[in-house]
Scaffold this motif. Structure first.
Motif, PDB file in Angstrom:
ATOM      1  N   LEU A   1      -5.208   3.545  11.921  1.00  0.00           N
ATOM      2  CA  LEU A   1      -4.060   3.959  11.240  1.00  0.00           C
ATOM      3  C   LEU A   1      -2.736   3.935  11.671  1.00  0.00           C
ATOM      4  O   LEU A   1      -1.768   3.488  11.276  1.00  0.00           O
ATOM      5  N   LEU A   2      -2.729   4.043  13.096  1.00  0.00           N
ATOM      6  CA  LEU A   2      -1.820   4.279  13.998  1.00  0.00           C
ATOM      7  C   LEU A   2      -1.187   2.850  14.081  1.00  0.00           C
ATOM      8  O   LEU A   2       0.069   2.538  13.900  1.00  0.00           O
ATOM      9  N   MET A   3      -1.849   1.744  14.101  1.00  0.00           N
ATOM     10  CA  MET A   3      -1.689   0.596  14.234  1.00  0.00           C
ATOM     11  C   MET A   3      -0.937   0.060  12.650  1.00  0.00           C
ATOM     12  O   MET A   3       0.109  -0.633  12.678  1.00  0.00           O
ATOM     13  N   VAL A   4      -1.494   0.304  11.734  1.00  0.00           N
ATOM     14  CA  VAL A   4      -0.835   0.138  10.657  1.00  0.00           C
ATOM     15  C   VAL A   4       0.420   0.724   9.831  1.00  0.00           C
ATOM     16  O   VAL A   4       1.352   0.027   9.511  1.00  0.00           O
ATOM     17  N   VAL A   5       0.598   1.940  10.404  1.00  0.00           N
ATOM     18  CA  VAL A   5       2.028   2.715  10.517  1.00  0.00           C
ATOM     19  C   VAL A   5       2.958   2.053  11.288  1.00  0.00           C
ATOM     20  O   VAL A   5       4.209   1.881  10.710  1.00  0.00           O
ATOM     21  N   VAL A   6       2.596   1.801  12.614  1.00  0.00           N
ATOM     22  CA  VAL A   6       3.628   0.963  13.503  1.00  0.00           C
ATOM     23  C   VAL A   6       3.930  -0.312  13.037  1.00  0.00           C
ATOM     24  O   VAL A   6       5.185  -0.720  12.683  1.00  0.00           O
ATOM     25  N   PHE A   7       2.823  -1.025  12.364  1.00  0.00           N
ATOM     26  CA  PHE A   7       3.298  -2.480  11.405  1.00  0.00           C
ATOM     27  C   PHE A   7       4.064  -2.211  10.451  1.00  0.00           C
ATOM     28  O   PHE A   7       5.258  -2.965  10.254  1.00  0.00           O
ATOM     29  N   ILE A   8       3.876  -1.131   9.650  1.00  0.00           N
ATOM     30  CA  ILE A   8       4.906  -0.946   8.448  1.00  0.00           C
ATOM     31  C   ILE A   8       6.167  -0.579   8.537  1.00  0.00           C
ATOM     32  O   ILE A   8       7.017  -1.058   8.243  1.00  0.00           O
ATOM     33  N   ALA A   9       6.250   0.213   9.890  1.00  0.00           N
ATOM     34  CA  ALA A   9       7.566   0.898  10.145  1.00  0.00           C
ATOM     35  C   ALA A   9       8.261  -0.401  10.872  1.00  0.00           C
ATOM     36  O   ALA A   9       9.744  -0.486  10.587  1.00  0.00           O
ATOM     37  N   ALA A  10       7.728  -1.248  11.800  1.00  0.00           N
ATOM     38  CA  ALA A  10       8.423  -2.366  12.057  1.00  0.00           C
ATOM     39  C   ALA A  10       8.713  -3.348  11.091  1.00  0.00           C
ATOM     40  O   ALA A  10      10.028  -4.069  11.157  1.00  0.00           O
ATOM     41  N   PHE A  11       7.834  -3.522  10.060  1.00  0.00           N
ATOM     42  CA  PHE A  11       8.099  -4.403   8.931  1.00  0.00           C
ATOM     43  C   PHE A  11       9.275  -4.107   8.437  1.00  0.00           C
ATOM     44  O   PHE A  11      10.651  -4.842   7.954  1.00  0.00           O
ATOM     45  N   ILE A  12       9.570  -2.812   7.969  1.00  0.00           N
ATOM     46  CA  ILE A  12      10.717  -2.128   7.268  1.00  0.00           C
ATOM     47  C   ILE A  12      11.904  -2.365   7.956  1.00  0.00           C
ATOM     48  O   ILE A  12      12.966  -2.662   7.648  1.00  0.00           O
ATOM     49  N   LEU A  13      11.911  -1.830   9.325  1.00  0.00           N
ATOM     50  CA  LEU A  13      12.881  -1.678  10.127  1.00  0.00           C
ATOM     51  C   LEU A  13      13.643  -3.329  10.564  1.00  0.00           C
ATOM     52  O   LEU A  13      15.024  -3.647  10.354  1.00  0.00           O
ATOM     53  N   GLY A  14      12.486  -4.210  10.788  1.00  0.00           N
ATOM     54  CA  GLY A  14      12.974  -5.556  11.016  1.00  0.00           C
ATOM     55  C   GLY A  14      13.633  -6.110   9.757  1.00  0.00           C
ATOM     56  O   GLY A  14      14.730  -7.022   9.799  1.00  0.00           O
ATOM     57  N   TYR A  15      13.167  -5.827   8.554  1.00  0.00           N
ATOM     58  CA  TYR A  15      13.978  -6.391   7.310  1.00  0.00           C
ATOM     59  C   TYR A  15      15.287  -5.872   7.145  1.00  0.00           C
ATOM     60  O   TYR A  15      16.176  -6.695   6.830  1.00  0.00           O
ATOM     61  N   ILE A  16      15.479  -4.577   7.456  1.00  0.00           N
ATOM     62  CA  ILE A  16      16.917  -3.985   7.334  1.00  0.00           C
ATOM     63  C   ILE A  16      17.865  -4.492   8.416  1.00  0.00           C
ATOM     64  O   ILE A  16      18.783  -4.975   8.106  1.00  0.00           O
TER      65      ILE A  16
END
Length: 92
Positions: free
Chosen positions: A5-20
């Motif tokens: 769950l922690l890995m998925v949350v970090v992945f989603i946060a990194a994806f959103i931040l990277g896209y922005i």
């Protein structure tokens, strides 16, 4: 399950931040940025390979496999595109 769950949350946060962040970069800087993201994808590739060196669950193996495929595609594609861009600057 909490590690997954922690890995998925970090992945989603990194994806959103990277896209922005990437969407706000001027087009003139995309080629140097692409070279940097190739290096980041290579690090992701190594991290996914390290994930397979320890005992993992089936879900973690699936996520690791997806990470390896995506990072490999990004690294190879990025180097191909960077090579094409650099050919524009070579003298004929």
């Amino acid at each position: 399950m909490s590690n997954l769950l922690l890995m998925v949350v970090v992945f989603i946060a990194a994806f959103i931040l990277g896209y922005i962040l990437i969407s706000r970069i001027p087009q003139l800087l995309h080629t140097p940025l692409m070279s940097m993201t190739n290096a980041i994808s290579a690090i992701t590739l190594l991290a996914a390979l390290i994930l397979f060196s320890v005992p993992t669950t089936a879900g973690e193996k699936i996520l690791g496999s997806i990470a390896i495929i995506a990072a490999t595609f990004n690294v190879v594609g990025g180097f191909v595109i960077s090579d094409r861009m650099l050919k524009f600057f070579k003298e004929k």
